[in-house]
Design a protein around this motif. Structure first.
Motif, mmCIF file in Angstrom:
data_model
loop_
_atom_site.group_PDB
_atom_site.id
_atom_site.type_symbol
_atom_site.label_atom_id
_atom_site.label_comp_id
_atom_site.label_asym_id
_atom_site.label_seq_id
_atom_site.Cartn_x
_atom_site.Cartn_y
_atom_site.Cartn_z
ATOM 1 N N VAL A 1 16.852 -10.873 7.840
ATOM 2 C CA VAL A 1 15.789 -11.593 8.547
ATOM 3 C C VAL A 1 14.452 -11.368 7.838
ATOM 4 N N ALA A 2 14.173 -10.107 7.490
ATOM 5 C CA ALA A 2 12.932 -9.796 6.776
ATOM 6 C C ALA A 2 12.887 -10.504 5.421
ATOM 7 N N VAL A 3 13.989 -10.453 4.685
ATOM 8 C CA VAL A 3 14.066 -11.116 3.381
ATOM 9 C C VAL A 3 13.818 -12.615 3.530
ATOM 10 N N THR A 4 14.433 -13.212 4.543
ATOM 11 C CA THR A 4 14.320 -14.659 4.751
ATOM 12 C C THR A 4 12.888 -15.100 5.002
ATOM 13 N N PHE A 5 12.221 -14.453 5.934
ATOM 14 C CA PHE A 5 10.880 -14.919 6.309
ATOM 15 C C PHE A 5 9.842 -14.597 5.238
ATOM 16 N N ILE A 6 10.027 -13.492 4.517
ATOM 17 C CA ILE A 6 9.114 -13.196 3.413
ATOM 18 C C ILE A 6 9.313 -14.200 2.284
ATOM 19 N N ASP A 7 10.567 -14.538 1.986
ATOM 20 C CA ASP A 7 10.837 -15.502 0.917
ATOM 21 C C ASP A 7 10.340 -16.893 1.289
ATOM 22 N N LEU A 8 10.462 -17.258 2.542
ATOM 23 C CA LEU A 8 9.967 -18.565 2.986
ATOM 24 C C LEU A 8 8.465 -18.698 2.793
ATOM 25 N N GLU A 9 7.745 -17.598 3.013
ATOM 26 C CA GLU A 9 6.283 -17.648 2.946
ATOM 27 C C GLU A 9 5.736 -17.322 1.561
ATOM 28 N N HIS A 10 6.386 -16.379 0.868
ATOM 29 C CA HIS A 10 5.811 -15.876 -0.379
ATOM 30 C C HIS A 10 6.681 -16.130 -1.612
ATOM 31 N N MET A 11 7.906 -16.631 -1.422
ATOM 32 C CA MET A 11 8.831 -16.860 -2.539
ATOM 33 C C MET A 11 9.077 -15.561 -3.310
ATOM 34 N N LEU A 12 9.230 -14.466 -2.587
ATOM 35 C CA LEU A 12 9.460 -13.156 -3.187
ATOM 36 C C LEU A 12 10.570 -12.426 -2.441
ATOM 37 N N ILE A 13 11.372 -11.663 -3.199
ATOM 38 C CA ILE A 13 12.360 -10.763 -2.598
ATOM 39 C C ILE A 13 12.058 -9.375 -3.143
ATOM 40 N N PHE A 14 11.605 -8.484 -2.294
ATOM 41 C CA PHE A 14 11.183 -7.163 -2.747
ATOM 42 C C PHE A 14 12.388 -6.256 -2.989
ATOM 43 N N ALA B 1 20.889 -23.528 -15.099
ATOM 44 C CA ALA B 1 19.620 -24.186 -14.780
ATOM 45 C C ALA B 1 18.613 -24.007 -15.914
ATOM 46 N N TRP B 2 18.614 -22.825 -16.503
ATOM 47 C CA TRP B 2 17.683 -22.571 -17.611
ATOM 48 C C TRP B 2 18.020 -23.433 -18.823
ATOM 49 N N LEU B 3 19.311 -23.574 -19.116
ATOM 50 C CA LEU B 3 19.729 -24.377 -20.261
ATOM 51 C C LEU B 3 19.430 -25.859 -20.058
ATOM 52 N N VAL B 4 19.628 -26.334 -18.830
ATOM 53 C CA VAL B 4 19.459 -27.762 -18.547
ATOM 54 C C VAL B 4 17.991 -28.134 -18.365
ATOM 55 N N TYR B 5 17.273 -27.329 -17.541
ATOM 56 C CA TYR B 5 15.903 -27.695 -17.176
ATOM 57 C C TYR B 5 14.830 -26.890 -17.910
ATOM 58 N N ARG B 6 15.272 -25.868 -18.682
ATOM 59 C CA ARG B 6 14.337 -24.981 -19.372
ATOM 60 C C ARG B 6 13.396 -24.290 -18.392
ATOM 61 N N LYS B 7 13.908 -23.998 -17.213
ATOM 62 C CA LYS B 7 13.154 -23.270 -16.200
ATOM 63 C C LYS B 7 14.144 -22.609 -15.254
ATOM 64 N N GLU B 8 13.649 -21.677 -14.468
ATOM 65 C CA GLU B 8 14.519 -20.973 -13.534
ATOM 66 C C GLU B 8 14.925 -21.898 -12.396
ATOM 67 N N GLY B 9 16.233 -22.053 -12.199
ATOM 68 C CA GLY B 9 16.716 -22.815 -11.054
ATOM 69 C C GLY B 9 16.665 -21.983 -9.789
ATOM 70 N N MET B 10 16.756 -20.677 -9.968
ATOM 71 C CA MET B 10 16.579 -19.714 -8.893
ATOM 72 C C MET B 10 16.084 -18.423 -9.524
ATOM 73 N N ARG C 1 9.138 -29.125 -7.813
ATOM 74 C CA ARG C 1 8.788 -28.209 -6.729
ATOM 75 C C ARG C 1 9.917 -27.216 -6.489
ATOM 76 N N GLU C 2 9.553 -25.948 -6.309
ATOM 77 C CA GLU C 2 10.537 -24.905 -6.089
ATOM 78 C C GLU C 2 10.650 -24.582 -4.600
ATOM 79 N N TYR C 3 11.866 -24.260 -4.192
ATOM 80 C CA TYR C 3 12.125 -23.872 -2.814
ATOM 81 C C TYR C 3 12.831 -22.512 -2.801
ATOM 82 N N PRO C 4 12.611 -21.718 -1.770
ATOM 83 C CA PRO C 4 13.311 -20.429 -1.684
ATOM 84 C C PRO C 4 14.788 -20.636 -1.349
ATOM 85 N N PHE C 5 15.653 -19.841 -1.980
ATOM 86 C CA PHE C 5 17.083 -19.963 -1.713
ATOM 87 C C PHE C 5 17.639 -18.761 -0.951
#
Length: 261
Positions: A114-127, A171-180, A228-232
């Motif tokens: 739950v903590a991971v989910t709501f922090i990632d939704l707001e900050h796009m970070l997993i500590f 994702a990195w090979l196809v888009y040259r960026k982090e897919g996640m 645009r990136e979204y949290p997974f």
């Protein structure tokens, strides 16, 4: 039956209280604040929140969703987190009341997610601290739940990490960026350690299916561009909870459907 009812009631009450603490974690950890000091206070006016204004759910209703002092609105997220954690603890109690050790481990897993989910939704970070907690819970599950062979859990951890690292690499090979993010890869690995390789399959399917539907709907509704990136992490967390609570039933149902059981 009486003991089961007692366990469920205790789980619901404790889940509500722990949910209130999770709100502190979700708010303070991304800001680098101590979760112990200072005492709970209004983020708008800074006034200390008294105990009678800090009762989970009830205080929010009595105060009409506003701070007693400055009358600024209180985010409904606080109540949502409390109710969600209570529901998850209650579901764990209904599912695992015959194994108290494993029940406690599952409840702690849910709260961490739950903590991971709501922090990632707001900050796009997993500590990292949450990843370590989940890893420890995965190890404890080896001893708490003998229904899963210990090496199945180790395979689940390795497979979860490798599979999501493969997604990351493609994702990195196809888009040259982090897919996640790599945080998602580590999260999949520690959740796989907890679940074992069989329930990991349920987790991946649930996370991928729900994630695809929700993210496509958001892109369509908001007309977002593809950059645009979204949290997974929220979808990994959802898939983990589904696999933990219902994974064995879903696997048995599928094998029966295929005539393999």
């Amino acid at each position: 039956l009486t003991m089961e009812i007692v366990i469920c009631v205790l789980a619901a009450v404790l889940g509500l209280c722990v949910g209130s603490f999770l709100n502190v974690v979700i708010y303070r950890v991304p800001l680098g604040m101590s979760i112990a000091m200072p005492p709970s206070h209004c983020p708008k006016c800074g006034e200390r929140i008294r105990w009678y204004d800090n009762i989970p759910v009830l205080s929010y209703i009595i105060l009409g969703g506003k701070c007693r002092h400055c009358k600024e609105p209180i985010s409904v997220r606080y109540t949502l987190v409390e109710l969600l954690n209570m529901l998850l603890w209650l579901l764990c109690a209904l599912r695992f009341n015959d194994n108290i050790f494993y029940l406690v481990v599952c409840c702690l897993l849910c709260s961490t997610l739950v903590a991971v989910t709501f922090i990632d939704l707001e900050h796009m970070l997993i500590f990292d601290r949450f990843q370590w907690i989940l890893a420890v819970l995965g190890v404890l599950a080896i001893f708490a739940d003998p229904s899963v062979v210990w090496w199945h859990r180790l395979v689940g951890g390795a497979a979860g990490g490798l599979l999501f690292f493969a997604f990351y690499g493609v994702a990195w090979l196809v888009y040259r960026k982090e897919g996640m993010g790599l945080g998602d890869v580590i999260l999949a690995a520690v959740c796989g350690l907890f679940l074992g390789w069989q329930r990991l399959i349920v987790m991946v399917l649930a996370a991928s299916l729900v994630g695809s539907v929700v993210l496509l709907a958001l892109r369509f509704a908001r007309k977002d561009d593809k950059q645009r990136e979204y949290p997974f992490a929220p979808f990994i967390a959802l898939g983990t909870v589904v696999a933990m609570l219902c994974g064995d039933w879903l696997i048995d149902w599928y094998l029966t459907l295929c005539g393999l059981a």
